[in-house]
Design a protein around this motif. Structure first.
Motif, mmCIF file in Angstrom:
data_model
loop_
_atom_site.group_PDB
_atom_site.id
_atom_site.type_symbol
_atom_site.label_atom_id
_atom_site.label_comp_id
_atom_site.label_asym_id
_atom_site.label_seq_id
_atom_site.Cartn_x
_atom_site.Cartn_y
_atom_site.Cartn_z
ATOM 1 N N GLU A 42 -25.591 32.727 -18.420
ATOM 2 C CA GLU A 42 -25.132 31.840 -19.285
ATOM 3 C C GLU A 42 -26.634 30.833 -19.761
ATOM 4 O O GLU A 42 -27.381 30.678 -19.002
ATOM 5 N N ASP B 295 -22.663 32.387 -23.399
ATOM 6 C CA ASP B 295 -22.011 31.764 -22.393
ATOM 7 C C ASP B 295 -20.764 32.420 -22.208
ATOM 8 O O ASP B 295 -20.828 33.769 -22.254
ATOM 9 N N GLY B 296 -19.893 31.985 -21.571
ATOM 10 C CA GLY B 296 -18.483 32.791 -20.858
ATOM 11 C C GLY B 296 -17.867 33.250 -21.854
ATOM 12 O O GLY B 296 -17.051 34.541 -21.319
#
Length: 181
Positions: free
Chosen positions: A137, A72-73
């Motif tokens: 992502e 993810d981020g």
């Protein structure tokens, strides 16, 4: 005069005691404790995915594995360690159909981020994937297909491999809490 000061003092003490009882005192106590707690700080969290296998059957044996992990981020790095060892690979030629390790790491967009296809000894290899400018992502997939042979009586002839994927994420670490969030 002295009597009046006593009344004022008693009135202030009564007001103070009333404000420090019940739910109101819990709010004041919580705020005091919060102010004493150290600030949260940014830390790193490491998630490891390992796929390792040792072949110990005299006939050729197949091995497959599919592992998924989330990127993810907050992901800052994906590191891959790969090592394969094939007994007698320096003297017995392999055509990449009888003995092999094929590993593919696919990102969240379906693109191949890393792959290896070996049929002879492979020195330990470490690769580091960095965001460019960010990682795709979603669920990343590590697919491993391997074929090899070995024996378990003496343990001297065994094909084997080890793949270790380490995912590094940033997180907030709060004092007195073991897990990053």
């Amino acid at each position: 005069m002295m009597r009046q000061q006593g009344k004022v003092l008693a009135l202030l003490l009564t007001a103070l005691l009333c404000s420090m009882s019940g739910c109101l005192s819990l709010i004041a106590a919580r705020e005091t404790v919060e102010n004493l707690r150290p600030e949260a700080y940014e830390s790193l969290d490491y998630t490891k995915i390992e796929v390792a296998h040792t072949f110990n059957v005299v006939s050729f044996e197949e091995f497959t594995n599919r592992s998924t992990f989330l990127v993810d981020g907050s992901t800052t790095e994906v590191r891959i360690y790969f090592k394969a060892s094939f007994s007698f690979s320096d003297t017995l030629p392999s055509d990449n159909t009888t003995r092999y390790v094929r590993a593919t790491l696919t990102d969240g967009d379906g693109n191949i981020a890393w792959e290896q296809d070996v049929s002879e000894d492979s020195s330990p290899l470490e690769e580091r994937l960095s965001p460019n400018p960010t990682f795709a992502e979603g669920d990343w997939v590590l697919d491993v297909k391997a074929r090899g042979w070995g024996e378990s009586t003496f343990g001297t002839i065994q094909d084997n491999f080890n793949i270790l994927v380490t995912v590094t994420n940033t997180c907030m670490q709060y004092p007195l809490v073991e897990e990053c969030s």
